[in-house]
Scaffold this active site. Structure first.
Site, PDB file in Angstrom:
ATOM      1  N   ASP A  50       0.858  -1.183   0.000  1.00 59.36           N
ATOM      2  CA  ASP A  50       0.000   0.000   0.000  1.00 59.36           C
ATOM      3  C   ASP A  50       0.897   1.237   0.000  1.00 59.36           C
ATOM      4  O   ASP A  50       1.012   1.953   0.986  1.00 59.36           O
ATOM      5  CB  ASP A  50      -0.891  -0.027   1.237  1.00 59.36           C
ATOM      6  CG  ASP A  50      -2.030   0.984   1.153  1.00 59.36           C
ATOM      7  OD1 ASP A  50      -2.219   1.584   0.079  1.00 59.36           O
ATOM      8  OD2 ASP A  50      -2.740   1.168   2.156  1.00 59.36           O
ATOM      9  N   GLU A  56      -5.867   5.209  -9.296  1.00 52.91           N
ATOM     10  CA  GLU A  56      -7.164   5.701  -8.832  1.00 52.91           C
ATOM     11  C   GLU A  56      -7.735   6.819  -9.696  1.00 52.91           C
ATOM     12  O   GLU A  56      -7.015   7.735 -10.116  1.00 52.91           O
ATOM     13  CB  GLU A  56      -7.032   6.192  -7.387  1.00 52.91           C
ATOM     14  CG  GLU A  56      -8.359   6.507  -6.730  1.00 52.91           C
ATOM     15  CD  GLU A  56      -8.343   6.224  -5.241  1.00 52.91           C
ATOM     16  OE1 GLU A  56      -9.363   6.493  -4.585  1.00 52.91           O
ATOM     17  OE2 GLU A  56      -7.319   5.737  -4.725  1.00 52.91           O
ATOM     18  N   LYS A 114      -8.949   2.074  -9.848  1.00 50.42           N
ATOM     19  CA  LYS A 114      -9.418   2.213  -8.469  1.00 50.42           C
ATOM     20  C   LYS A 114     -10.506   3.279  -8.405  1.00 50.42           C
ATOM     21  O   LYS A 114     -10.297   4.421  -8.847  1.00 50.42           O
ATOM     22  CB  LYS A 114      -8.238   2.585  -7.572  1.00 50.42           C
ATOM     23  CG  LYS A 114      -8.386   2.232  -6.117  1.00 50.42           C
ATOM     24  CD  LYS A 114      -7.057   2.448  -5.415  1.00 50.42           C
ATOM     25  CE  LYS A 114      -7.150   2.136  -3.934  1.00 50.42           C
ATOM     26  NZ  LYS A 114      -5.878   2.457  -3.246  1.00 50.42           N
ATOM     27  N   THR A 152     -12.683   0.983  -3.814  1.00 55.31           N
ATOM     28  CA  THR A 152     -12.054   1.415  -2.570  1.00 55.31           C
ATOM     29  C   THR A 152     -13.023   2.228  -1.712  1.00 55.31           C
ATOM     30  O   THR A 152     -14.181   2.417  -2.072  1.00 55.31           O
ATOM     31  CB  THR A 152     -10.779   2.220  -2.881  1.00 55.31           C
ATOM     32  OG1 THR A 152     -10.076   2.487  -1.671  1.00 55.31           O
ATOM     33  CG2 THR A 152     -11.106   3.524  -3.591  1.00 55.31           C
ATOM     34  N   PHE A 182     -12.009  -1.286   4.171  1.00 53.94           N
ATOM     35  CA  PHE A 182     -11.071  -0.636   5.093  1.00 53.94           C
ATOM     36  C   PHE A 182     -11.235  -1.195   6.506  1.00 53.94           C
ATOM     37  O   PHE A 182     -12.339  -1.500   6.942  1.00 53.94           O
ATOM     38  CB  PHE A 182     -11.304   0.871   5.099  1.00 53.94           C
ATOM     39  CG  PHE A 182     -10.673   1.572   3.917  1.00 53.94           C
ATOM     40  CD1 PHE A 182     -10.428   0.913   2.734  1.00 53.94           C
ATOM     41  CD2 PHE A 182     -10.331   2.908   4.001  1.00 53.94           C
ATOM     42  CE1 PHE A 182      -9.844   1.556   1.646  1.00 53.94           C
ATOM     43  CE2 PHE A 182      -9.742   3.567   2.928  1.00 53.94           C
ATOM     44  CZ  PHE A 182      -9.505   2.890   1.755  1.00 53.94           C
TER      45      PHE A 182
END
Length: 318
Positions: free
Chosen positions: A17, A94, A130, A154, A176
């Site tokens: 990450d 993303e 993303k 996400t 998350f």
């Protein structure tokens, strides 16, 4: 005894990450995932200065704002390309968080990112686009998946988001963990007695079990960890995306064994009733944590995207 990191690799695919090339080279993850916050940090590293220069030089557009936005896309793709030299799998890039409630804008940027990667010699089989797990984002991902462009959904906090993503056939979700715990602690709730009692861990466990029981093929990748206890409490999850500092802690702990935490019990059942937009919005709305953290996450990513664009605008002007 081997390190906790090596033991974990035998149970879950490990993803980095980070956008830090040095960290990726050191930990050898399967994939790597980035976001605007990580790209902003990466842009401050000396190793990325040539990539920023190239993105600025190649920027196209009819006005300054368009050129800055284009430079941002080119920089994201350039960093993604460098990451792909070091990982055998995929990189997640993303879409702008400001497109989170605009399906058409998300689709347009996603297709542009794929085209930029293809222009750099990177095929879509090595990419994940993303996208925030809003209703509009999920609908964009559904169309992209049908076109052979795989997606990573996400900012996923609620069970409703997870169900909608699976039904849309998205390739991967990033539920998350740490931000869920953050919210509960901010409400004055006590810290969990064990990692298994952590509300973020419980959320990902529920989603993973639901997917297995109902035969969904969407990959579950636990994300946003605050400590190694949360990570190890999800050992056995399909994938885990972990920040460098936690990867380092796991790599340096060779005194503790890692056991599989998520176990598929083999029970199977038909998928429940399809979730429609009204049901999705109501169920997500009923989860105060998910509602607040999704909105907060979108705002935070948008702020960092704007900071990155200001940096690029200054370089463009000079």
């Amino acid at each position: 005894m081997t390190s906790q990191l090596e033991q974990l690799r035998a149970l879950s695919a490990v993803v980095a990450d980070t956008g830090d090339i040095e960290a990726i080279a050191r930990f050898r993850p399967l994939d790597a995932t980035t976001n605007p916050s990580l790209l902003l940090k990466a842009a401050a590293l000396p190793a990325y200065a040539p990539l920023i220069d190239a993105a600025i030089a190649g920027a196209r557009g009819n006005d300054t704002d368009a050129r800055v936005a284009d430079a941002g896309d080119r920089l994201a793709v350039a960093i993604g390309g460098e990451i792909l030299k070091l990982v055998p799998g995929r990189v997640s890039t993303e879409c702008d968080a400001r497109h989170s409630f605009d399906t058409a804008a998300t689709l347009a940027q996603a297709r542009k990112l794929v085209a930029l990667y293809e222009g750099a010699g990177v095929g879509r089989e090595r990419l994940l686009i993303k996208i925030a797990s809003t209703w509009e984002g999920i609908r964009a991902a559904e169309q992209l998946e049908r076109a052979g462009i795989h997606c990573n959904l996400t900012l996923l906090f609620s069970f409703a988001q997870a169900v909608a993503c699976a039904e849309a056939g998205v390739f991967l979700i990033s539920p998350f963990v740490g931000r869920i715990l953050d919210w509960h602690l901010a409400q004055g709730l006590p810290a969990p007695a064990t990692p298994q009692d952590d509300p973020g861990v419980a959320s990902v466990t529920r989603i993973w079990q639901h997917y297995k029981r109902h035969g969904y093929t969407t990959v579950v990748m636990g994300a946003s960890f605050r400590n190694t206890g949360q990570v190890l409490a999800l050992a056995g999850c399909d994938r885990l995306t972990i920040a460098p500092e936690l990867l380092d802690a796991l790599a340096n702990d060779a005194g503790t064994s890692v056991a599989r935490a998520l176990v598929d019990d083999g029970e199977r059942a038909p998928a429940p009733m399809t979730i429609d937009e009204v049901m999705f919005r109501w169920q997500h709305n009923e989860d105060a944590m998910a509602t607040e953290k999704l909105a907060d996450g979108i705002r935070r990513f948008a702020v960092d995207q704007e900071k990155l664009e200001r940096l690029l605008a200054q370089r463009l002007a000079s």
